[in-house]
Design an enzyme around this catalytic site. Structure first.
Site, PDB file in Angstrom:
ATOM      1  N   TYR A  68     -45.666 -20.207 -39.770  1.00  0.00           N
ATOM      2  CA  TYR A  68     -46.825 -19.621 -39.656  1.00  0.00           C
ATOM      3  C   TYR A  68     -47.567 -19.888 -40.954  1.00  0.00           C
ATOM      4  O   TYR A  68     -48.352 -19.190 -41.694  1.00  0.00           O
ATOM      5  CB  TYR A  68     -46.472 -17.874 -39.842  1.00  0.00           C
ATOM      6  CG  TYR A  68     -45.826 -17.262 -38.742  1.00  0.00           C
ATOM      7  CD1 TYR A  68     -45.899 -18.050 -37.535  1.00  0.00           C
ATOM      8  CD2 TYR A  68     -45.527 -15.946 -38.883  1.00  0.00           C
ATOM      9  CE1 TYR A  68     -45.211 -17.497 -36.338  1.00  0.00           C
ATOM     10  CE2 TYR A  68     -44.764 -15.375 -37.660  1.00  0.00           C
ATOM     11  CZ  TYR A  68     -44.980 -16.024 -36.313  1.00  0.00           C
ATOM     12  OH  TYR A  68     -44.201 -15.440 -35.201  1.00  0.00           O
ATOM     13  N   HIS A 132     -36.289 -20.260 -34.081  1.00  0.00           N
ATOM     14  CA  HIS A 132     -37.515 -20.353 -33.745  1.00  0.00           C
ATOM     15  C   HIS A 132     -37.701 -21.557 -32.384  1.00  0.00           C
ATOM     16  O   HIS A 132     -37.811 -22.599 -32.658  1.00  0.00           O
ATOM     17  CB  HIS A 132     -38.615 -20.748 -34.609  1.00  0.00           C
ATOM     18  CG  HIS A 132     -40.036 -20.065 -34.588  1.00  0.00           C
ATOM     19  ND1 HIS A 132     -40.896 -19.919 -35.417  1.00  0.00           N
ATOM     20  CD2 HIS A 132     -40.523 -19.407 -33.419  1.00  0.00           C
ATOM     21  CE1 HIS A 132     -41.971 -19.350 -34.989  1.00  0.00           C
ATOM     22  NE2 HIS A 132     -41.581 -19.109 -33.904  1.00  0.00           N
TER      23      HIS A 132
END
Length: 268
Positions: A68, A132
């Site tokens: 992010y 992830h």
């Protein structure tokens, strides 16, 4: 209407989380994101105000990741003095640089990534650490050694729980069999991973919902509130621990919290 009295167990982790979690990709990354409208990354004052508003609304779950952008680095100082107020979720496996994602699921990278996240977030412990995934969920969990590494990190006390942010039913089920949590896509437009929610409900495992509002794309007939319809779907399932919403708009956040509270409190 707040969420303070609606916190619920995060599976069998022992943690209590708000039914909505705050996603923070928009605090650190505006490239390669699939939102319908352009947005500007908020400055520190705006980000701090958003976090304060989330706390006032009863939100205690915050979702971040190395992928992010600068999200973790920004959250560290922004959460100074508030660590006890937040359940922090972060991730390993995906990196984002120069506008491109790349993946590394090796045990060594997982350890380095966690240590970096701890430094960025200015904490000694991350409550929930997820892999992830790049979509090859089963191969990652079975072949890379990363899940065994996360289990060891849990034994070492550096993380409280672990799981997978995946993209397949098979991966989600395997993640729950061997770990604590699966983050799955489940919304008005996409419900293929429902079997993962069903498994979690019957095995006291944790489910986090990503893309709960279809990344802002939820659209229904005129007169139907897409947020309400989305939350009616999501919170009608007993397997759901929390749904992540990634808004940086204060009005949207307040609306989301009010609708979620109303839906959850509504008698059956």
């Amino acid at each position: 209407m707040s969420l303070h009295d609606l916190h619920r167990p995060l599976g069998s982790t022992g943690l209590m989380v708000s039914p909505l979690g705050l996603g923070t990709v928009k605090l650190g990354r505006d490239q390669g994101v699939k939102y319908p409208e352009h947005f500007r990354i908020p400055d520190d004052a705006q980000a701090r105000a958003l976090l304060n508003q989330a706390r006032e609304l009863g939100i205690n779950l915050i979702d971040t990741a190395p992928a992010y952008g600068s999200s973790e680095e920004r959250l560290g100082p922004l959460l100074r003095g508030q660590r006890q107020d937040w359940i922090i979720v972060s991730k390993v496996g995906e990196e984002f640089s120069n506008g491109v994602s790349h993946f590394d699921f090796t045990p060594a990278h997982a350890r380095r990534s966690l240590e970096r996240s701890l430094q960025r977030l200015r904490t000694e412990h991350i409550d929930l650490l997820l892999v992830h995934s790049d979509g090859h969920d089963v191969a990652i969990l079975r072949d890379s050694g990363i899940y065994e590494t996360l289990a060891q990190l849990k034994r070492e006390g550096k993380i409280g729980a672990f799981g997978l942010s995946g993209k397949t039913v098979e991966g989600g089920l395997l993640a729950l069999e061997q770990g604590d949590c699966a983050m799955v896509t489940y919304n008005l437009a996409e419900q293929l991973e429902k079997p993962v929610l069903d498994y979690a409900a019957s095995h006291a495992k944790a489910i986090l919902i990503k893309k709960a509002l279809a990344s802002g794309h939820a659209c229904l007939a005129p007169g139907v509130d897409p947020v309400q319809a989305s939350f009616e779907l999501i919170f009608s399932h007993p397997g759901v621990s929390s749904a992540i919403v990634g808004t940086i708009n204060p009005q949207h956040l307040a609306h989301n919290a009010a609708i979620a509270a109303a839906v959850i409190r509504r008698p059956d």
